[in-house]
Design an enzyme around this catalytic site. Structure first.
Site, PDB file in Angstrom:
ATOM      1  N   THR A   1      17.585  11.079  33.721  1.00  0.00           N
ATOM      2  CA  THR A   1      18.519  10.294  34.520  1.00  0.00           C
ATOM      3  C   THR A   1      18.531  10.745  35.973  1.00  0.00           C
ATOM      4  OG1 THR A   1      19.848   9.863  32.594  1.00  0.00           O
ATOM      5  CG2 THR A   1      20.969   9.661  34.691  1.00  0.00           C
TER       6      THR A   1
ATOM      7  N   TYR B   1      20.877   1.567  32.795  1.00  0.00           N
ATOM      8  CA  TYR B   1      19.888   2.040  33.758  1.00  0.00           C
ATOM      9  C   TYR B   1      18.654   2.482  32.998  1.00  0.00           C
ATOM     10  CZ  TYR B   1      20.900   6.764  32.212  1.00  0.00           C
ATOM     11  OH  TYR B   1      21.035   7.884  31.436  1.00  0.00           O
TER      12      TYR B   1
ATOM     13  N   THR C   1      19.079  14.990  30.349  1.00  0.00           N
ATOM     14  CA  THR C   1      20.078  15.850  29.701  1.00  0.00           C
ATOM     15  C   THR C   1      19.982  15.825  28.171  1.00  0.00           C
ATOM     16  OG1 THR C   1      21.735  14.087  29.697  1.00  0.00           O
ATOM     17  CG2 THR C   1      21.767  15.612  31.570  1.00  0.00           C
ATOM     18  N   ASP C   2      19.408  14.746  27.608  1.00  0.00           N
ATOM     19  CA  ASP C   2      19.452  14.599  26.139  1.00  0.00           C
ATOM     20  C   ASP C   2      18.803  15.772  25.401  1.00  0.00           C
ATOM     21  OD1 ASP C   2      20.684  12.189  26.566  1.00  0.00           O
ATOM     22  OD2 ASP C   2      19.044  10.947  25.816  1.00  0.00           O
TER      23      ASP C   2
ATOM     24  N   LYS D   1      24.741  20.235  24.907  1.00  0.00           N
ATOM     25  CA  LYS D   1      25.341  19.013  25.459  1.00  0.00           C
ATOM     26  C   LYS D   1      26.521  18.619  24.576  1.00  0.00           C
ATOM     27  CE  LYS D   1      24.175  14.415  27.189  1.00  0.00           C
ATOM     28  NZ  LYS D   1      23.156  13.394  27.449  1.00  0.00           N
TER      29      LYS D   1
ATOM     30  N   GLU E   1      28.632  31.680   1.874  1.00  0.00           N
ATOM     31  CA  GLU E   1      28.956  30.854   0.701  1.00  0.00           C
ATOM     32  C   GLU E   1      27.696  30.458  -0.056  1.00  0.00           C
ATOM     33  OE1 GLU E   1      32.320  27.922   0.825  1.00  0.00           O
ATOM     34  OE2 GLU E   1      32.106  28.217   2.978  1.00  0.00           O
TER      35      GLU E   1
HETATM   36  N1  ASP Z   1      18.640   9.701  28.286  1.00  0.00           N
HETATM   37  C1  ASP Z   1      18.645  10.477  29.495  1.00  0.00           C
HETATM   38  C2  ASP Z   1      17.587  11.550  29.376  1.00  0.00           C
HETATM   39  O1  ASP Z   1      17.771  12.512  28.704  1.00  0.00           O
HETATM   40  C3  ASP Z   1      19.977  11.043  29.746  1.00  0.00           C
HETATM   41  C4  ASP Z   1      20.098  11.950  30.949  1.00  0.00           C
HETATM   42  O2  ASP Z   1      19.146  12.390  31.547  1.00  0.00           O
HETATM   43  O3  ASP Z   1      21.253  12.229  31.299  1.00  0.00           O
HETATM   44  O4  ASP Z   1      16.582  11.415  29.965  1.00  0.00           O
END
Ligand code: ASP
Length: 355
Positions: free
Chosen positions: A39, A52, A118-119, A191, A312
């Site tokens: 992103t 996007y 971020t993923d 995340k 457990e």
């Molecule tokens: N789907 C995106 C990615 O991981 C989300 C992000 O970058 O925030 O590329």
């Protein structure tokens, strides 16, 4: 007359030198930016729309968008890939890790910044944490909002990541992730929100540090063996073994476990309920696969906390491994590297304690 000109020239040069900011007079650190997409390189048709596409902006545009970062380091960029990190894959991982190792071996490279989605940033960061052979700062950064958004978070994240990568004190703390003013360790961040800018937390181990408009504050070193202390190496590695994650849930049977093995998994990570638990039916299926030589690790679908051995579940009797404090996605990364060579279960359990 000539003497006067020479003197005047010397005065001009001296005055110009005095006028230079301290950072420019000293040699700036050299930081290489490796862009993979995400992103932070995403674009939308308008600045206030949710939809996007990741990976639209190239590395040169990323650098040009944050000219302020040039005051922190001499920057040059390379495009490794331009994908949303939901599409992150072994080909890019191996290419990225090799390039990072080549660059950090060069005496004129002081640090690396990697832009990423971020993923799956926590998986890539942890993978690099295990296979990069250098103490030099390797810093991943990302953004939750595309570059075209109102209040895009990417530019300041990028600026802060460059500041950390250019900072000598960042060295020797393992691979780092800088997002939203916080410096996370690769093994501890996760995340936690699908959309919030403040999505990354390091729940069990806390932050490595903070960075505000380039001002860094470090609190701790790396957690677990990493980089130069890691026993893993990608020398001669052209592919990574398949390891699948199976989530546990109410009324679970063994069919997903068996299906993963049938699809070719050499190792399994269970995102268990609670302390790595699952139904008796699932546990029986897992133990049966473990008996056949599939390496089975119990992690947890719970956001924070350790999965302990023989709590457990009788791991000793069922030949299972407990993930300690690695969440399922990071346990999978460690298990893939562990399976690059034959190991006893005791040795795999050691890895989960040490890394
Ligand atoms: N789907 C995106 C990615 O991981 C989300 C992000 O970058 O925030 O590329």
């Amino acid at each position: 007359m000539r003497g006067m000109i020479r003197t005047y020239g010397a005065v001009v040069v001296a005055a110009a030198l005095l006028a230079l900011p301290a950072a420019a007079a000293d040699k700036l650190p050299n930081v290489v930016v490796l862009a993979t997409g995400g992103t932070i390189a995403g674009a939308a048709a308008s600045d206030v729309q949710a939809g996007y596409t990741s990976g639209q902006v190239g590395v040169e545009q990323l650098l040009a968008a944050v000219p302020q970062a040039k005051k922190l380091a001499t920057l040059r960029g390379e495009q490794i890939s331009n994908i949303g990190s939901q599409d992150m894959n072994d080909e890019v991982w191996l290419k990225l890790a090799r390039r990072v190792n080549e660059l950090v071996a060069q005496p004129d490279v002081d640090g690396i910044v990697i832009t990423h989605g971020t993923d799956t940033i926590e998986e890539t960061a942890y993978f690099l944490n295990l296979v990069v052979k250098s103490k030099k700062p390797v810093v991943l950064t990302a953004a939750m909002r595309p570059s075209t958004a109102l209040s895009a978070d990417g530019p300041l994240n990028f600026f802060n990541a460059v500041a950390v990568a250019a900072n000598k004190d960042a060295a020797g703390r393992g691979v780092l992730v800088v997002v939203n003013d916080w410096i996370h360790g690769a093994s501890s961040l996760t995340k936690t929100s699908t959309t919030a800018v403040q999505t990354f937390l390091s729940p069990l181990r806390g932050l490595v540090g903070t960075v505000a408009y380039g001002e860094c504050e470090f609190y701790r070193g790396g957690v677990g063996r990493n980089t130069v202390d890691s026993e893993f190496s990608l020398d001669g590695v052209t592919s990574l073994p398949r390891v699948d994650i199976v989530m546990a849930y109410e009324n679970m049977d063994g069919s997903m476990i068996d299906a993963a093995v049938a699809a070719g998994a050499k190792g399994l990570v269970i995102a268990g309920v609670g302390n790595g638990n699952m139904t008796k039916a699932a546990l029986d299926a897992l133990a049966a696969q473990a008996k056949k030589g599939i390496v089975c690790v119990r992690s947890s679908r719970v956001a924070t906390g350790r999965v302990g051995r023989n709590v457990e579940v009788d791991d000793d009797a069922m030949a299972l491994v407990a993930s300690d404090d690695l969440n399922p996605q990071k346990a999978r990364v460690l298990l893939r590297l562990a399976l690059l060579k034959p190991r006893s279960l005791g040795d795999v359990q050691r890895l989960f304690r040490e890394y």
